[in-house]
Write a protein that holds these residues in place. Sequence first.
Motif, short mmCIF file in Angstrom:
data_model
loop_
_atom_site.label_atom_id
_atom_site.label_comp_id
_atom_site.label_asym_id
_atom_site.label_seq_id
_atom_site.Cartn_x
_atom_site.Cartn_y
_atom_site.Cartn_z
N GLU A 1 0.81 -1.22 0.00
CA GLU A 1 0.00 0.00 0.00
C GLU A 1 0.85 1.27 0.00
OE1 GLU A 1 -0.01 -1.31 4.41
OE2 GLU A 1 -0.35 -2.34 2.54
N LEU A 2 2.16 1.14 0.19
CA LEU A 2 3.05 2.31 0.14
C LEU A 2 3.39 2.72 -1.28
CD1 LEU A 2 5.68 1.37 2.86
CD2 LEU A 2 3.79 2.98 3.07
N GLU A 3 3.22 1.82 -2.22
CA GLU A 3 3.69 2.05 -3.59
C GLU A 3 3.15 3.34 -4.17
OE1 GLU A 3 4.28 -0.37 -7.75
OE2 GLU A 3 2.97 -1.19 -6.23
N GLY A 4 4.03 4.08 -4.84
CA GLY A 4 3.64 5.30 -5.51
C GLY A 4 4.23 6.53 -4.86
N GLU A 5 3.79 7.68 -5.36
CA GLU A 5 4.34 8.96 -4.90
C GLU A 5 3.45 9.58 -3.84
OE1 GLU A 5 4.82 13.13 -6.98
OE2 GLU A 5 6.40 11.76 -7.62
N SER B 1 8.72 8.54 -3.13
CA SER B 1 8.14 7.56 -4.04
C SER B 1 8.63 6.18 -3.62
CB SER B 1 8.56 7.86 -5.48
OG SER B 1 7.98 6.93 -6.35
N PHE B 2 7.70 5.34 -3.17
CA PHE B 2 8.03 3.99 -2.71
C PHE B 2 7.96 3.00 -3.87
CE2 PHE B 2 7.07 5.85 1.37
CZ PHE B 2 7.93 5.20 2.23
N ASN B 3 8.97 2.16 -3.96
CA ASN B 3 9.00 1.07 -4.93
C ASN B 3 9.19 -0.24 -4.15
OD1 ASN B 3 9.59 -0.89 -6.82
ND2 ASN B 3 10.82 0.47 -8.09
N PRO B 4 8.09 -0.92 -3.79
CA PRO B 4 8.20 -2.14 -2.99
C PRO B 4 8.93 -3.27 -3.71
CG PRO B 4 5.90 -1.41 -3.10
CD PRO B 4 6.70 -0.54 -4.02
N ASN B 5 8.94 -3.25 -5.03
CA ASN B 5 9.65 -4.30 -5.77
C ASN B 5 11.16 -4.23 -5.53
OD1 ASN B 5 7.23 -5.23 -6.89
ND2 ASN B 5 7.37 -3.75 -8.55
N LYS B 6 11.66 -3.03 -5.32
CA LYS B 6 13.09 -2.82 -5.06
C LYS B 6 13.38 -2.55 -3.59
CE LYS B 6 15.33 -0.03 -7.69
NZ LYS B 6 15.74 1.16 -8.47
N ASN B 7 12.32 -2.53 -2.75
CA ASN B 7 12.47 -2.15 -1.35
C ASN B 7 13.23 -0.83 -1.23
OD1 ASN B 7 11.10 -4.39 -0.58
ND2 ASN B 7 12.87 -5.49 0.18
#
Length: 127
Positions: free
Chosen positions: A27-31, A55-61
């Motif tokens: 749910e953090l993903e995005g700006e 900007s969170f990118n959960p795929n890259k942590n």
Amino acid sequence: MKFKLVAVLFLLFISCHDDDPLIADAELEGEWTLSDVICYCAFASDIDFSLTKVSFNPNKNSVTVTSESEYSFFRNNGEHTYGGQANRINFSDGSVYYFETKGELLTLTFEDNPDIADDEITYIFKR
């Protein structure tokens, strides 16, 4: 005797199993745009928190921070990797934040040190 030692080691191993899920950061993903900082500190009344974006990118942590402000609020500009578990994000410098999302709001609260009186700080971000 060996059987007792193996049994004790096995019990220690299974008792150390951690049931908490990995960080629940989908749910953090995005700006997100910083809208407020709550702390035991004083800011000028005309300070513009919205100049700081994450900007969170959960795929890259990772979280990328971009700020056009003269102040560094959450983290310095650039990409920062994180780890964590459940609702905790921890960075390589040892700082830990609890996060909570509610609709279009993200709250990041610094895990304070009980030995330091005024280190409590909370960041409020909006989508």
